[in-house]
Design an enzyme around this catalytic site. Structure first.
Site, PDB file in Angstrom:
ATOM      1  N   ARG A  89       0.858  -1.200   0.000  1.00 60.72           N
ATOM      2  CA  ARG A  89       0.000   0.000   0.000  1.00 60.72           C
ATOM      3  C   ARG A  89       0.888   1.241   0.000  1.00 60.72           C
ATOM      4  O   ARG A  89       0.924   2.004   0.973  1.00 60.72           O
ATOM      5  CB  ARG A  89      -0.928   0.000   1.212  1.00 60.72           C
ATOM      6  CG  ARG A  89      -1.691  -1.284   1.501  1.00 60.72           C
ATOM      7  CD  ARG A  89      -2.535  -1.825   0.374  1.00 60.72           C
ATOM      8  NE  ARG A  89      -3.845  -1.256   0.192  1.00 60.72           N
ATOM      9  CZ  ARG A  89      -4.938  -1.622   0.854  1.00 60.72           C
ATOM     10  NH1 ARG A  89      -4.867  -2.541   1.788  1.00 60.72           N
ATOM     11  NH2 ARG A  89      -6.096  -1.083   0.572  1.00 60.72           N
TER      12      ARG A  89
ATOM     13  N   GLN B 268      -0.271   2.613  -6.205  1.00 60.16           N
ATOM     14  CA  GLN B 268      -1.710   2.901  -6.072  1.00 60.16           C
ATOM     15  C   GLN B 268      -2.527   2.403  -7.264  1.00 60.16           C
ATOM     16  O   GLN B 268      -3.626   1.907  -7.096  1.00 60.16           O
ATOM     17  CB  GLN B 268      -1.932   4.400  -5.874  1.00 60.16           C
ATOM     18  CG  GLN B 268      -2.017   4.749  -4.403  1.00 60.16           C
ATOM     19  CD  GLN B 268      -2.188   6.227  -4.156  1.00 60.16           C
ATOM     20  OE1 GLN B 268      -2.196   7.020  -5.089  1.00 60.16           O
ATOM     21  NE2 GLN B 268      -2.306   6.602  -2.903  1.00 60.16           N
TER      22      GLN B 268
ATOM     23  N   ASP C 136      -3.401  -1.300  -6.987  1.00 54.43           N
ATOM     24  CA  ASP C 136      -3.936  -1.712  -5.691  1.00 54.43           C
ATOM     25  C   ASP C 136      -5.362  -2.270  -5.834  1.00 54.43           C
ATOM     26  O   ASP C 136      -6.352  -1.564  -5.660  1.00 54.43           O
ATOM     27  CB  ASP C 136      -3.903  -0.501  -4.747  1.00 54.43           C
ATOM     28  CG  ASP C 136      -4.292  -0.861  -3.325  1.00 54.43           C
ATOM     29  OD1 ASP C 136      -4.798  -1.972  -3.118  1.00 54.43           O
ATOM     30  OD2 ASP C 136      -4.095  -0.015  -2.444  1.00 54.43           O
TER      31      ASP C 136
ATOM     32  N   SER D 152      -7.815  -2.002  -2.860  1.00 59.47           N
ATOM     33  CA  SER D 152      -8.533  -0.724  -2.747  1.00 59.47           C
ATOM     34  C   SER D 152      -9.662  -0.636  -3.773  1.00 59.47           C
ATOM     35  O   SER D 152     -10.773  -0.217  -3.440  1.00 59.47           O
ATOM     36  CB  SER D 152      -7.576   0.464  -2.948  1.00 59.47           C
ATOM     37  OG  SER D 152      -6.755   0.598  -1.824  1.00 59.47           O
TER      38      SER D 152
ATOM     39  N   TYR E 121      -1.907  -0.494   8.862  1.00 63.81           N
ATOM     40  CA  TYR E 121      -3.031  -1.370   9.209  1.00 63.81           C
ATOM     41  C   TYR E 121      -3.319  -1.280  10.707  1.00 63.81           C
ATOM     42  O   TYR E 121      -2.473  -0.869  11.497  1.00 63.81           O
ATOM     43  CB  TYR E 121      -2.712  -2.816   8.840  1.00 63.81           C
ATOM     44  CG  TYR E 121      -2.813  -3.081   7.355  1.00 63.81           C
ATOM     45  CD1 TYR E 121      -4.039  -3.265   6.750  1.00 63.81           C
ATOM     46  CD2 TYR E 121      -1.671  -3.128   6.562  1.00 63.81           C
ATOM     47  CE1 TYR E 121      -4.133  -3.504   5.390  1.00 63.81           C
ATOM     48  CE2 TYR E 121      -1.751  -3.362   5.195  1.00 63.81           C
ATOM     49  CZ  TYR E 121      -2.988  -3.549   4.618  1.00 63.81           C
ATOM     50  OH  TYR E 121      -3.085  -3.779   3.256  1.00 63.81           O
TER      51      TYR E 121
END
Ligand code: NAD
Length: 374
Positions: free
Chosen positions: A122, A127, A130, A133, A229
């Site tokens: 992450r 991005q 990902d 996501s 996280y």
């Protein structure tokens, strides 16, 4: 190099790993694209669209598997299909390595190079790859629509000739990617939204979406890992959190729960006592259902009605938005392939942290520190 896609066979799975648009882009990179007949049908991509993009439909699944150099899928293909792949073939899929140790052994023994889309770090540079996501965002959106549909009330305030209806109250527990999208969607539908997360860093993001952040004074224990996280709370903090959630749950019409802790069962945030105190007709949508649930009553894949409260435990919500989910997943795959392919062939440069973390097995060895350090 032949890159292939299969028709997904897992129950509840309607997505496909490659859209016709992404197939067209890969063909410009000198890859041949082979698809199994009707691979995209469940997400409304017809074979003819892939063919227009320049892909070929394989005469049989066996032909496809035996010719494939790179296989891209959403769910892990069945073992019998993996065994038909060439030694050295590359598989790109959601793999969930820690939950599937036997699969990792099989992939290693078959000499398959396996890249897990669930293991993309992450970080900013990754991005566009990902997939967690992309899919979580869809789940948060869809959970809000399910809640609105199941509730026997309006979400927005309604001023009618017969009188004014106040807006519904939504409580979102866990404000990661799915939770933030649920907040945004419930707000767009007109509900008054409150949210809670153990990571204080999300307060600003919650407020920027027009929701109220519920604050719990927790002990000084760190609640977030270096990777961003959540950590499991201390027993004392769990109690404080439950007391506060209990007060807010009583007033809510809708609760959407999304709380997860990597490598652990989902934390219980809504106890049976809280459900007993909720208003009749309230709706809980538990996005953690597949990981054990955030509500004590949740049963994955079912709707439980307890004390006139509906507790919904959906399975694979991204698959219910299969067309857009497939488009986004395919773009995530394309971004990973752009990093992996050099002159039309995979180049496993493990100096690159994205490739290192994502590659589970290569040349009969375990590569990713995700597995090695576990
Ligand atoms: P997740 O699915 O692992 O968990 C969902 C949310 O539940 C998290 O926000 C977590 O803090 C929360 N949670 C866990 N236990 C809880 C509890 N007891 N009570 C309330 N909430 C609880 O999270 P995610 O959406 O995958 O995001 C994980 C991290 O990755 C976040 O820090 C996020 O900002 C980050 N992220 C970074 C990028 C990027 O920079 N490329 C992209 C996406 C996500």
């Amino acid at each position: 190099m032949i890159l292939s896609i299969l028709k997904e066979t897992a129950e509840h799975e309607h997505r496909v790993a490659l859209s016709p648009d992404v197939a067209a882009q890969l063909i410009t990179k000198d890859l041949e694209i082979l698809i199994q007949k009707d691979a995209g049908l469940a997400s409304n991509f017809l074979d003819s669209k892939y063919e227009e993009a320049g892909a070929k439909v394989a005469s049989s699944k066996d032909e496809l598997l035996s010719k494939t150099d790179i296989l891209v899928t959403v769910q892990i293909p069945p073992e019998e299909d993996l065994k038909k792949l060439k030694k050295g073939a590359v598989l790109i899929s959601f793999i969930w390595a820690l939950q599937n140790p036997d699969l990792i052994t099989l992939l290693k023994d078959l000499g398959i190079t396996a890249l897990g889309m669930d293991a993309i770090p992450r970080i900013s540079r990754a991005q566009n790859m990902d997939a967690l996501s992309s899919m979580s965002s869809i789940a948060g959106y869809k959970a809000s629509l399910i809640a609105a549909n199941e509730l026997d009330k309006y979400f927005p305030m309604m001023m009618t000739a017969a009188g004014t209806i106040p807006p519904s109250k939504a409580l979102i527990l866990g404000a990661g990617v799915a939770g933030l999208q649920a907040i945004a969607t419930c707000r767009k539908l007109g509900a008054v939204v409150e949210a809670f997360d153990v990571r204080p860093a999300v307060k600003e993001q919650v407020e920027s979406l027009g929701a109220k952040f519920i604050e719990v004074k927790l002990s000084d224990e760190e609640t977030e890992t270096k990777g961003g996280y959540a950590k499991e709370l201390t027993e004392d903090d769990k109690l404080k959190q439950r007391e506060l959630i209990h007060q807010h749950a009583k007033k809510s019409d809708v609760i959407i729960t999304t709380a997860l802790i990597p490598g652990r069962p989902a934390p219980v945030l809504i106890t049976k006592e809280m459900v007993a105190d909720m208003k009749a007709g309230s709706v809980i949508v538990d996005l953690a259902a597949e990981n054990g649930g955030n509500c004590e009553h949740t049963k994955a894949g079912t709707t439980q009605i307890v004390n006139e409260v509906k507790i919904i435990g959906p399975i694979n919500l991204p698959s219910q938005l299969a067309n857009h989910a497939s488009i986004l997943y395919a773009k995530n795959i394309l971004a990973l392939l752009n990093l992996l392919l050099k002159d039309g062939a995979p180049d496993f440069n493990f100096e690159d942290e994205i490739l290192l973390n994502t590659t589970m097995t290569h040349n009969g060895e375990i590569i990713s520190p995700l597995i090695k350090n576990n």
